[in-house]
Enzyme design. Structure first.
Site, PDB file in Angstrom:
ATOM      1  N   ASP A  30      -1.240   2.848  -2.112  1.00  0.00           N
ATOM      2  CA  ASP A  30      -1.576   2.674  -0.696  1.00  0.00           C
ATOM      3  C   ASP A  30      -1.725   4.054  -0.081  1.00  0.00           C
ATOM      4  OD1 ASP A  30      -1.393  -0.084  -0.928  1.00  0.00           O
ATOM      5  OD2 ASP A  30       0.747  -0.103  -0.491  1.00  0.00           O
ATOM      6  N   ASP A  39      -3.488 -11.981  -0.798  1.00  0.00           N
ATOM      7  CA  ASP A  39      -2.150 -11.578  -0.372  1.00  0.00           C
ATOM      8  C   ASP A  39      -1.328 -12.850  -0.195  1.00  0.00           C
ATOM      9  OD1 ASP A  39      -2.867  -8.918  -0.309  1.00  0.00           O
ATOM     10  OD2 ASP A  39      -3.235  -8.861   1.846  1.00  0.00           O
TER      11      ASP A  39
END
EC number: 4.3.2.10
Length: 257
Positions: A130, A11
């Site tokens: 997600d 990330d």
């Protein structure tokens, strides 16, 4: 049988690798290029980079680091974050990425999946999903803008339906980010993976929850996923990728050594 893939996930925020728990409270892990190099040397099959602020900020990933990563690693890598057009995707691929992944922009404009697949080929196009399990409704819901705690919101899509929709539109691979499991390290959500696997005919990558070597084996053996993505356990050196592959091989799972 194709070898199962091990995929570290990095990330990226403001040019550095960070990691949160359940998509919140991110801490800085380190610089992008040395980490990418380390994982490639340890035996990762592929890397995924998420610019976690790009979509919620309404900007495209700052691409300068993509070219630097391409120079130091010889394994495929995928870049995600704020890709809203074929031009955005082309720029990332020109810098040396092998795939692009879209998530929030695909929810805002599902036609984008088709446009990218038509232009670059389905093998280049990954859709990240997600997914959050809502205990009250007993349903798996797709969430949007998860890189920003203040803007995260549920969409009208249930996970299973969206998985089918993105395939119709040309997704060549799906990464299922199981939000309830993210960073908690108590295993992948096998039940959810099986539900998605039933309707997923493209490569499926499990993401969220890896905490031990057994968790990877479980995802491959019990949910037949094609790859497993993890961050915390690799960043914090809880698991070495080379050792993980030896372990999986002993469990009878096909991996590239």
């Amino acid at each position: 049988m194709l070898a199962k893939r091990i995929i570290p996930c990095l990330d990226v925020r403001d040019g550095q690798v960070v990691k949160g728990v359940q998509f919140r409270n991110h801490e800085i892990i380190g610089d992008i290029v040395p980490l990418a190099k380390r994982y490639a040397e340890e035996g990762a099959d592929e890397l995924v980079f998420y610019d976690i602020t790009a979509s919620s900020d309404g900007r495209v990933v700052d691409k300068s680091w993509v070219a630097r990563v391409a120079e130091v690693i010889d394994i495929p890598f995928c870049v995600a974050g704020g890709i809203k057009s074929a031009e955005d995707a082309a720029r990332i691929l020109e810098f040396g990425a092998d795939k692009v992944s879209i998530n929030s922009p695909a929810l805002a404009n599902p036609q984008l999946i088709t446009d990218l697949a038509d232009k670059f080929g389905v093998q280049c196009i990954v859709v990240g999903i997600d997914s959050y399990y809502d205990k009250e409704t007993g349903k798996y819901q797709v969430y949007q803008f998860t890189g920003d705690e203040e803007r995260t919101k549920a969409t009208q899509w249930e996970t299973r339906d969206w998985v089918q929709e993105v395939q119709k539109r040309g997704a060549g691979e799906i990464v299922l980010n199981m939000m309830n499991q993210d960073g908690v390290r108590n295993g992948y959500d096998i039940e959810q993976l099986n539900m998605v696997r039933e309707v997923c005919n493209v490569p499926l990558i499990a993401s969220g929850g890896a905490g031990a070597m057994e968790h990877f084996a479980e995802a491959y053996q019990k949910a037949n996923v094609d790859g497993a993505l993890a961050a915390s356990v690799f960043h914090k050196q809880v698991i070495n990728i080379g050792e993980l592959k030896q372990y999986l091989k002993q469990q009878g799972i096909e991996v590239r050594l």
